[in-house]
Write an enzyme that holds these catalytic residues in place. Structure first.
Site, PDB file in Angstrom:
ATOM      1  N   CYS A   1       0.855  -1.183   0.000  1.00 52.13           N
ATOM      2  CA  CYS A   1       0.000   0.000   0.000  1.00 52.13           C
ATOM      3  C   CYS A   1       0.896   1.239   0.000  1.00 52.13           C
ATOM      4  CB  CYS A   1      -0.888  -0.009   1.246  1.00 52.13           C
ATOM      5  SG  CYS A   1      -1.801   1.527   1.483  1.00 52.13           S
TER       6      CYS A   1
ATOM      7  N   CYS B   1       0.350   3.269   3.595  1.00 57.58           N
ATOM      8  CA  CYS B   1       0.785   2.762   4.902  1.00 57.58           C
ATOM      9  C   CYS B   1       1.861   1.688   4.809  1.00 57.58           C
ATOM     10  CB  CYS B   1      -0.407   2.246   5.694  1.00 57.58           C
ATOM     11  SG  CYS B   1      -1.050   0.664   5.098  1.00 57.58           S
TER      12      CYS B   1
ATOM     13  N   CYS C   1      -7.437  -0.828   1.321  1.00 62.47           N
ATOM     14  CA  CYS C   1      -6.427  -1.354   2.248  1.00 62.47           C
ATOM     15  C   CYS C   1      -7.083  -1.511   3.621  1.00 62.47           C
ATOM     16  CB  CYS C   1      -5.246  -0.396   2.328  1.00 62.47           C
ATOM     17  SG  CYS C   1      -4.049  -0.819   3.615  1.00 62.47           S
TER      18      CYS C   1
ATOM     19  N   CYS D   1      -5.333   1.084   6.348  1.00 64.56           N
ATOM     20  CA  CYS D   1      -5.487   2.539   6.362  1.00 64.56           C
ATOM     21  C   CYS D   1      -6.711   3.019   5.591  1.00 64.56           C
ATOM     22  CB  CYS D   1      -4.226   3.218   5.827  1.00 64.56           C
ATOM     23  SG  CYS D   1      -3.978   2.988   4.058  1.00 64.56           S
TER      24      CYS D   1
ATOM     25  N   CYS E   1      -8.276  -5.617  -9.717  1.00 59.48           N
ATOM     26  CA  CYS E   1      -7.897  -4.582 -10.673  1.00 59.48           C
ATOM     27  C   CYS E   1      -7.484  -3.355  -9.870  1.00 59.48           C
ATOM     28  CB  CYS E   1      -9.099  -4.286 -11.568  1.00 59.48           C
ATOM     29  SG  CYS E   1      -8.735  -3.142 -12.891  1.00 59.48           S
TER      30      CYS E   1
HETATM   31 ZN   LIG Z   1      -2.782   1.107   3.540  1.00 64.96          ZN
END
Ligand SMILES: [Zn+2]
Length: 210
Positions: free
Chosen positions: A76, A79, A125, A128, A148
């Site tokens: 990510c 984060c 995510c 976060c 995707c």
């Molecule tokens: Zn994240």
């Protein structure tokens, strides 16, 4: 047409209730990791901020990782949580990075998304709450799933570059022209001084670029 009289009241009532429904559709969840918008605006590119924080979508075939084939882990961008392995990345032809599986099932949260008049499953995510992309059921075996994902939501950690920075986007920009793409230039034998970000020894081809 312009005289709506009683009907106008009905229309505005419907409109009001619609706004209320869509407004409460996304109740603010509390995520394990939180960041201020000010911090993220400083740290992320405008596109990274737009995609992850405003649920935006980058243009197809334009993203940094659309055609990226290095071995490693996609994280990510906000984060740093690990999300996908390069082994599960495949060419879906969509123009966005596509994966058929997650590193861990709990890595992402999936929610219904009814925007643009269609039903899709939004993927965020789970650490976060950043918007990543969407999940479809037309992926390859063994999972049949297609995650995707926007390149702008991702960072990349190369497998053979243990000392690679956790946010390689800036490093990659630095060495973009070379096409070599190998984060770890070991032993200082980089031929033409290609300007790869990780030439730290300083004796590679006579050029000391950091
Ligand atoms: Zn994240």
């Amino acid at each position: 047409m312009s005289r709506l009289s009683v009907r106008g009241v009905t229309v505005s009532l419907i409109l009001l209730s619609w706004i209320r429904v869509t407004g409460t559709c996304r109740t603010k969840k509390t995520w394990p990791k939180t960041f201020t918008q000010e911090e993220l605006k400083k740290r992320l590119s405008p596109m990274q901020f737009h995609v992850t924080q405003e649920r935006g979508t980058e243009s197809a075939f334009r993203g940094e990782f659309a055609d990226h084939k290095e071995e490693g882990i996609y994280v990510c961008v906000v984060c740093g949580a690990p999300l996908f392995r390069s082994e599960t990345k495949f060419d879906s032809g969509s123009g966005w990075p596509s994966f058929y599986d997650l590193m861990k099932q709990e890595s992402v949260a999936a929610t219904d998304d009814f925007s643009h008049g269609i039903h899709r499953v939004e993927v965020t995510c789970s650490q976060c709450g950043s918007h990543l992309g969407h999940l479809f059921d037309d992926g390859p075996k063994p999972t049949g799933k297609r995650y995707c994902i926007n390149s702008a939501s991702l960072g990349f950690q190369a497998k053979d570059a243990s000392s690679a920075p956790s946010h390689p986007t800036s490093a990659e920009r630095g060495g973009a022209g070379a096409g070599a793409g190998r984060g770890a230039v070991t032993g200082g034998v980089a031929g033409g001084g290609a300007g790869a970000g990780a030439v730290i020894e300083g004796v590679a081809g006579g050029k000391t670029e950091l």
